[in-house]
Design an enzyme around this catalytic site. Structure first.
Site, PDB file in Angstrom:
ATOM      1  N   HIS A 482       0.838  -1.203   0.000  1.00 36.82           N
ATOM      2  CA  HIS A 482       0.000   0.000   0.000  1.00 36.82           C
ATOM      3  C   HIS A 482       0.876   1.258   0.000  1.00 36.82           C
ATOM      4  O   HIS A 482       0.744   2.122  -0.868  1.00 36.82           O
ATOM      5  CB  HIS A 482      -0.915  -0.027   1.236  1.00 36.82           C
ATOM      6  CG  HIS A 482      -1.776   1.183   1.390  1.00 36.82           C
ATOM      7  ND1 HIS A 482      -3.120   1.173   1.111  1.00 36.82           N
ATOM      8  CD2 HIS A 482      -1.491   2.450   1.786  1.00 36.82           C
ATOM      9  CE1 HIS A 482      -3.618   2.374   1.333  1.00 36.82           C
ATOM     10  NE2 HIS A 482      -2.650   3.170   1.744  1.00 36.82           N
ATOM     11  N   GLU A 483       1.770   1.324   0.973  1.00 35.83           N
ATOM     12  CA  GLU A 483       2.608   2.527   1.080  1.00 35.83           C
ATOM     13  C   GLU A 483       3.544   2.630  -0.127  1.00 35.83           C
ATOM     14  O   GLU A 483       3.846   3.726  -0.595  1.00 35.83           O
ATOM     15  CB  GLU A 483       3.400   2.527   2.389  1.00 35.83           C
ATOM     16  CG  GLU A 483       2.525   2.533   3.654  1.00 35.83           C
ATOM     17  CD  GLU A 483       1.472   3.626   3.670  1.00 35.83           C
ATOM     18  OE1 GLU A 483       1.683   4.690   3.050  1.00 35.83           O
ATOM     19  OE2 GLU A 483       0.404   3.413   4.305  1.00 35.83           O
ATOM     20  N   HIS A 486       1.779   4.386  -2.867  1.00 41.51           N
ATOM     21  CA  HIS A 486       1.873   5.849  -2.723  1.00 41.51           C
ATOM     22  C   HIS A 486       3.238   6.339  -3.228  1.00 41.51           C
ATOM     23  O   HIS A 486       3.336   7.364  -3.900  1.00 41.51           O
ATOM     24  CB  HIS A 486       1.740   6.250  -1.253  1.00 41.51           C
ATOM     25  CG  HIS A 486       0.345   6.221  -0.707  1.00 41.51           C
ATOM     26  ND1 HIS A 486      -0.715   6.843  -1.329  1.00 41.51           N
ATOM     27  CD2 HIS A 486      -0.156   5.680   0.438  1.00 41.51           C
ATOM     28  CE1 HIS A 486      -1.815   6.664  -0.586  1.00 41.51           C
ATOM     29  NE2 HIS A 486      -1.506   5.965   0.481  1.00 41.51           N
ATOM     30  N   HIS A 489       3.447   6.583  -6.881  1.00 36.17           N
ATOM     31  CA  HIS A 489       2.708   7.774  -7.325  1.00 36.17           C
ATOM     32  C   HIS A 489       3.632   9.000  -7.286  1.00 36.17           C
ATOM     33  O   HIS A 489       3.638   9.819  -8.204  1.00 36.17           O
ATOM     34  CB  HIS A 489       1.508   7.960  -6.396  1.00 36.17           C
ATOM     35  CG  HIS A 489       0.414   8.833  -6.927  1.00 36.17           C
ATOM     36  ND1 HIS A 489      -0.679   9.179  -6.167  1.00 36.17           N
ATOM     37  CD2 HIS A 489       0.232   9.432  -8.126  1.00 36.17           C
ATOM     38  CE1 HIS A 489      -1.484   9.941  -6.885  1.00 36.17           C
ATOM     39  NE2 HIS A 489      -0.958  10.114  -8.072  1.00 36.17           N
TER      40      HIS A 489
HETATM   41 ZN   LIG Z   1      -2.724   5.256   2.029  1.00 37.57          ZN
END
Ligand SMILES: [Zn+2]
Length: 697
Positions: A482-483, A486, A489
């Site tokens: 998940h991290e 990010h 991104h």
């Molecule tokens: Zn998040």
């Protein structure tokens, strides 16, 4: 006075912050110098003789304040990841000054007049699409930061935002203090009944951090969760659960409830100044959702089905307790414990059977490998650069050569695509939870220094004892990916203006890149390749992978309830108008929470994932206030987007991955998110894949 390393040119590799030289007392003078420089720059832009143009106003504004931005980012990052009493003292001192400075900028009449002129003439300026987006976003952000307010309202707006900034610091420091203080020592063999080795390893390093031998449980979720899952001692489970849920209200002199109540009141007042009925109305006006009712519609779609699902799950837990000859009243500290029994009985899946396959190092290899296959980027560790803690790891990110256009930015310049910092372990100086933040935004419009980004992920995994590999739970693996999503991104961003880079998107869009990457962690081909048993070296068997897949919807009722309840409470709390809050004796946070849980019918055996006294999303900053729903909003996008990969029959489909990179990851906020999504998917998102994924049909 000695030279301040923060104010010298950072000659470190990659222009990383001078982690090894910086001391807490360097920050205040460096931030002040940065604010001075920024003020001079803004005055120069505002006072220019020339007619306002995009270049002399918007682009010039965008290049201003670079020293301040770099130092402030470093400061906020260290305050979250590696704080100290000295740094906390500096924080209390400088946070109001920084908030005042932000207000000075956004309330600068001369500058706003120029911005306003350009905004009104935007159709005539012959701007490129990204330039136009930057002008519009800046204008919106200035207006929402009070630039159009007059007289007393303007003054009051500044007072409120400055007080809020201090309250956020006070709130997070109080919660961190409660977390850092707590330790439950497991003195005897009986105290440790049921705990597998990996929990004991982690518990021994907690004891060591506390300067003692033996085993201790702290309030890091990555230790609390397994303790609640495995400990056979119901009395100790209850103790740990209660301490965990009491964060923020253990100490009368740092009780966070009055702080939270004050924050809610100030936000409602701020919304009224801005012409909105409630803070939720104000916050949502600048999100994809746009209105509280759009959010409520989504949450209501899942709330009742999730509760029924959770009730079925609870019945299974009660049956498991009865079979074991135990009391079948499921208290909140029993849920994880009996759920593990059900998981074993129904799916043959045992968390401690899985963990040896999920060593942290292997799972990092897996996420890097997924990024390489999807976007053609490679991660190479650079061991010899300064860092702020020995556990921190630094990686150079490069494009893998031809075939992937993610190299476009890098190939032209010979520079790396970015730098990735991984800070994985829990420690008392780090705040709880997991997050990604940047030390430097990607930008082609920088006054000086490299334009490629530095992105950092923070996790709070329990570090194994010396010499032992750290083993992750299934949930930890998800968090890791998940991290990392990010971070991708931020790292794959390719925009001219850093203001629009990477994760600087609307808040209910930002969890799309993070959540979609969780899917790749669970793909059979990824598990077969990377989930290798830490002792035997055997890859995970197809049969075990199949059991994992079958268990995917296990406990989803519980998860959906504990999350959605928080999102609904957040919406109700920030849906109160100032007038409503002023009735009676002001807001009683504890009473409000209890009343909302009753009204919603939150099952007592589940409760809220985050109780209000330690709900950092809401009270440690502005971003997620009236915004806890964003995870589910983005999950709608995520589930629908990943469905495209599934439909293609190849979850690494190069053409789709490229569309995802180009339209979502690299575009940042340079494109309206609804448009960006349609460009990727060819249509607007549908909600059904999310409902199906959670098993709530
Ligand atoms: Zn998040």
């Amino acid at each position: 006075m000695d030279a301040n390393p923060l104010l010298e040119h950072w000659t470190t590799p990659y222009g990383l912050p001078p982690f090894d030289q910086v001391q807490p007392d360097h920050f205040k003078p460096a931030l002040e110098a940065g604010m001075d420089e920024h003020r001079r720059e803004i005055e120069a832009i505002a006072g220019a003789e020339a007619e306002p143009s995009f270049e002399n106003t918007v682009a010039a504004f965008h290049r201003s304040g670079e020293t301040l931005a770099a130092v402030a980012r470093l400061f906020h990052n260290l305050s979250a990841s590696e704080t100290s009493d000295e740094l906390q003292a500096v924080e209390r001192e400088v946070v109001p000054a920084l908030a005042a400075h932000r207000n000075w900028v956004t309330l600068h009449e001369g500058f706003f007049r120029r911005l306003e002129t350009l905004f009104r003439r935007r159709d005539l300026l012959e701007l490129g699409p990204e330039q136009r987006r930057l002008l519009e976003r800046l204008h919106t952000d200035f207006v929402r930061a009070g630039a159009e307010l007059q007289g007393d309202a303007r003054k009051r707006f500044a007072e409120i935002t400055e007080e809020l900034a201090s309250l956020y610091t006070e709130f997070s420091q109080a919660v961190l203090a409660d977390e850092a203080e707590y330790a439950l020592f497991l003195e005897s063999e009986e105290d440790r009944a049921g705990l597998p080795d990996f929990v004991l390893y982690a518990a021994s390093s907690v004891a060591e951090q506390k300067g003692r031998s033996g085993y201790a449980i702290n309030l890091s979720p990555s230790l609390v969760d397994p303790f609640l899952t495995y400990s056979e001692r119901r009395d100790l489970r209850e103790k740990v659960w209660r301490a965990y849920k009491a964060r923020g209200e253990t100490h009368p002199d740092r009780d966070t409830k009055p702080i939270a109540a004050r924050i809610v009141g100030l936000r409602a007042e701020l919304a009224r100044l801005m012409g909105f009925e409630t803070f939720a109305d104000f916050a949502l006006a600048d999100r994809m959702a746009q209105t509280p009712s759009a959010v409520a519609d989504l949450l209501e779609k899942v709330w009742e089905p999730a509760k029924s699902r959770a009730a079925e799950e609870q019945a299974d837990l009660e049956a498991a307790a009865r079979r074991a000859g135990a009391d079948d009243t499921v208290e909140p500290w029993d849920w994880h414990y009996w759920a593990e029994g059900v998981r074993l009985a129904h799916y043959g899946l045992d968390e401690s059977e899985l963990k040896p396959y999920f060593s942290l190092d292997r799972m990092m290899d897996a996420m890097f490998d997924c990024a390489r296959r999807l976007y053609g980027v490679t991660f190479a560790e650079v061991p010899d650069v300064p860092r702020y803690h020995p556990d921190v790891r630094v990686f150079e990110v490069r494009a893998e050569g031809s075939g992937h256009s993610s190299g476009g930015r890098a190939e032209a310049s010979g520079e790396p695509l970015g730098v990735f910092i991984a800070d994985n372990f829990a420690r008392p100086t780090k705040r709880g939870g997991a997050w990604m933040s940047v030390y430097r935004l990607q930008s082609h419009n920088r006054a000086r220094g490299p334009g490629y980004p530095i992105a950092a992920t923070n996790n709070n995994f329990a570090k194994a004892a010396d010499g032992k590999p750290t083993l992750l739970s299934f949930e930890n693996v998800r968090t890791l990916f998940h991290e990392f999503g990010h971070a991708l991104h931020a790292l794959l961003s390719d925009v001219t203006y850093g203001y629009l880079a990477g994760t600087n998107v609307l808040r209910d869009f930002v969890e799309l890149p993070s959540q979609i990457h969780e899917n790749w962690a669970m793909q059979p081909e990824v598990l077969t390749k990377h989930a290798v048993h830490v002792d035997t070296g055997e890859p995970m068997s197809d049969e075990l992978i199949e059991r994992i897949r079958r268990a995917e919807q296990f406990n989803q009722g519980f998860r959906t309830v504990e999350y959605t309840a928080c999102a609904l409470v957040d919406l109700a709390l920030h849906g109160k108008s100032r007038a409503e809050l002023d009735e009676g004796d002001g807001l009683d946070i504890a009473a409000f929470e209890a009343e909302e849980c009753r009204r919603l019918g939150v099952p007592p055996a589940i409760g809220l994932r985050h109780r209000l006294p330690h709900f950092r999303h809401l009270f440690a900053g502005n971003g997620y206030a009236a915004g806890y729903y964003v995870y589910m909003w983005a999950e709608v996008l995520e589930a629908d987007a990943f469905e495209a990969f599934r439909e293609s029959g190849n979850v690494f489909d190069p053409e789709l991955a490229e569309r995802f990179r180009a339209n979502i990851l690299s575009a940042g906020n340079a494109v309206d998110p609804a448009h960006a999504y349609r460009r990727f998917r060819g249509r607007a998102p549908e909600v059904e894949p999310m409902i199906r994924k959670r098993g709530l049909v």
